[in-house]
Enzyme design. Sequence first.
Site, PDB file in Angstrom:
ATOM      1  N   LYS A 123      11.279  -8.649   2.360  1.00 35.12           N
ATOM      2  CA  LYS A 123      11.303  -9.428   3.595  1.00 35.12           C
ATOM      3  C   LYS A 123      11.118 -10.892   3.253  1.00 35.12           C
ATOM      4  O   LYS A 123      10.122 -11.291   2.646  1.00 35.12           O
ATOM      5  CB  LYS A 123      10.183  -8.956   4.515  1.00 35.12           C
ATOM      6  CG  LYS A 123      10.061  -9.778   5.784  1.00 35.12           C
ATOM      7  CD  LYS A 123       9.083  -9.149   6.743  1.00 35.12           C
ATOM      8  CE  LYS A 123       8.874 -10.031   7.958  1.00 35.12           C
ATOM      9  NZ  LYS A 123       7.909  -9.429   8.899  1.00 35.12           N
ATOM     10  N   GLU A 172       9.895  -5.832  -5.885  1.00 33.60           N
ATOM     11  CA  GLU A 172       9.254  -5.451  -4.614  1.00 33.60           C
ATOM     12  C   GLU A 172       9.646  -4.027  -4.235  1.00 33.60           C
ATOM     13  O   GLU A 172       8.808  -3.219  -3.826  1.00 33.60           O
ATOM     14  CB  GLU A 172       9.686  -6.408  -3.482  1.00 33.60           C
ATOM     15  CG  GLU A 172       9.140  -7.816  -3.593  1.00 33.60           C
ATOM     16  CD  GLU A 172       7.688  -7.929  -3.119  1.00 33.60           C
ATOM     17  OE1 GLU A 172       7.097  -6.922  -2.685  1.00 33.60           O
ATOM     18  OE2 GLU A 172       7.142  -9.038  -3.210  1.00 33.60           O
ATOM     19  N   LYS A 184      15.476  -7.553   4.778  1.00 28.86           N
ATOM     20  CA  LYS A 184      15.421  -8.307   6.025  1.00 28.86           C
ATOM     21  C   LYS A 184      15.321  -9.791   5.741  1.00 28.86           C
ATOM     22  O   LYS A 184      14.504 -10.157   4.895  1.00 28.86           O
ATOM     23  CB  LYS A 184      14.189  -7.830   6.801  1.00 28.86           C
ATOM     24  CG  LYS A 184      13.897  -8.613   8.043  1.00 28.86           C
ATOM     25  CD  LYS A 184      12.626  -8.121   8.653  1.00 28.86           C
ATOM     26  CE  LYS A 184      12.270  -9.051   9.791  1.00 28.86           C
ATOM     27  NZ  LYS A 184      10.937  -8.831  10.273  1.00 28.86           N
TER      28      LYS A 184
HETATM   29  C1  PBG Z   1       6.260  -8.965  12.051  1.00 32.49           C
HETATM   30  C2  PBG Z   1       7.736  -8.966  12.176  1.00 32.49           C
HETATM   31  C3  PBG Z   1       8.626 -10.046  12.323  1.00 32.49           C
HETATM   32  C4  PBG Z   1       9.889  -9.510  12.547  1.00 32.49           C
HETATM   33  C5  PBG Z   1       9.749  -8.125  12.478  1.00 32.49           C
HETATM   34  N1  PBG Z   1       8.412  -7.821  12.228  1.00 32.49           N
HETATM   35  C6  PBG Z   1       8.397 -11.492  12.436  1.00 32.49           C
HETATM   36  C7  PBG Z   1       7.881 -12.315  11.331  1.00 32.49           C
HETATM   37  O1  PBG Z   1       7.708 -11.883  10.198  1.00 32.49           O
HETATM   38  O2  PBG Z   1       7.632 -13.460  11.659  1.00 32.49           O
HETATM   39  C8  PBG Z   1      11.147 -10.280  12.808  1.00 32.49           C
HETATM   40  C9  PBG Z   1      12.237  -9.536  13.454  1.00 32.49           C
HETATM   41  C10 PBG Z   1      13.327 -10.351  14.019  1.00 32.49           C
HETATM   42  O3  PBG Z   1      13.426 -11.585  13.836  1.00 32.49           O
HETATM   43  O4  PBG Z   1      14.163  -9.757  14.715  1.00 32.49           O
HETATM   44  N2  PBG Z   1       5.736  -9.262  10.807  1.00 32.49           N
END
Ligand code: PBG
Length: 323
Positions: free
Chosen positions: A196, A234, A249
């Site tokens: 992520k 990771e 992501k």
């Molecule tokens: C929480 C989380 C986030 C998203 C999913 N889970 C936000 C972040 O890390 O700030 C983002 C999902 C999206 O932008 O659609 N940690």
Amino acid sequence: MSEFPTRRMRRLRRGGVRDLVEETTVTSDDLVAPLFVDATADEPREIHSMPDVYRYPVDGTVVRAGELRDLGVPAVILFGVPEEKNEQGTRAWADDGVVQRATRRVKDSVDDLLVITDLCMCEYTDHGHCGVLDDEGNVDNDATLAYLRNIAVSQAEAGADIVAPSGMMDGAVGAIRESLDSHGYDGVGILSYSVKYASGFYGPFRDAADSAPSFGHRRGYQMNPANARIASEEARLDVQEGADALMVKPALPYLDVLRRVREQNDLPVFAYNVSGEYAMIRAADEKGWLDAEETALESLTCIKRAGADAVITYFADDLARRL
Ligand code: PBG
């Protein structure tokens, strides 16, 4: 008489041939719909930066989940907007927390719908970071793991099929696996947000979940967009710690990373087509600059082509209607 060209690739794009030889097909079976459950709302509220995406009260979430199942979407992922945020994010593991209540109700009322719960603290802490803070205001990794263990168990108790840790804490998958197993939840899966990135494409989500950090940023725990090799490490650690599936992501700007993770692992790989990817397409469509239906399906096709087995996407409803 010219002999050139003898290889005519266009023959493969004619009429029925094009479909016959298509390599990648998106179906509604591949889709996971994100749902925002809002403890402070008594009716659905549209998110201004995400047209047609709403924050639902618990009741509305159940109705929406049923509609998605009827459209053929097999899974939802729940995000909570709690009634109250505090330093420790205590509403994240409350038995009557908003995601716990919604999970119970959806599992009771909607048949054959998988409920995935996002497992993170940023929606619940008043500072908006993905863990508890140390004296210097940095996220304390190991102290946070104890919280993640509790949240996982409370989500499993509520009936979650799969928990999805999204906070990028080291050791989270192992800690959660151990905690679930020791509480008798060995059937609950872990979909890890393994890879992520610290991304500007989460902007609209932070509006939706009201979860922007109140100070600082997430670059101390989320990945550097400049790096792809580290993604392998990771993912490898998460596999070793017991993840059932991996996630990359955001999706579209990171298709190279998605391909890499796909090729290096045999576990299922999910991609998260995030809020900013949705908002860009919808905003450009509103301006008449491109067609949202066409570009949404094209995006999903490319994400699958790059290697995703399943895609979390705000287009799930729209695509399921058309596929
Ligand atoms: C929480 C989380 C986030 C998203 C999913 N889970 C936000 C972040 O890390 O700030 C983002 C999902 C999206 O932008 O659609 N940690």
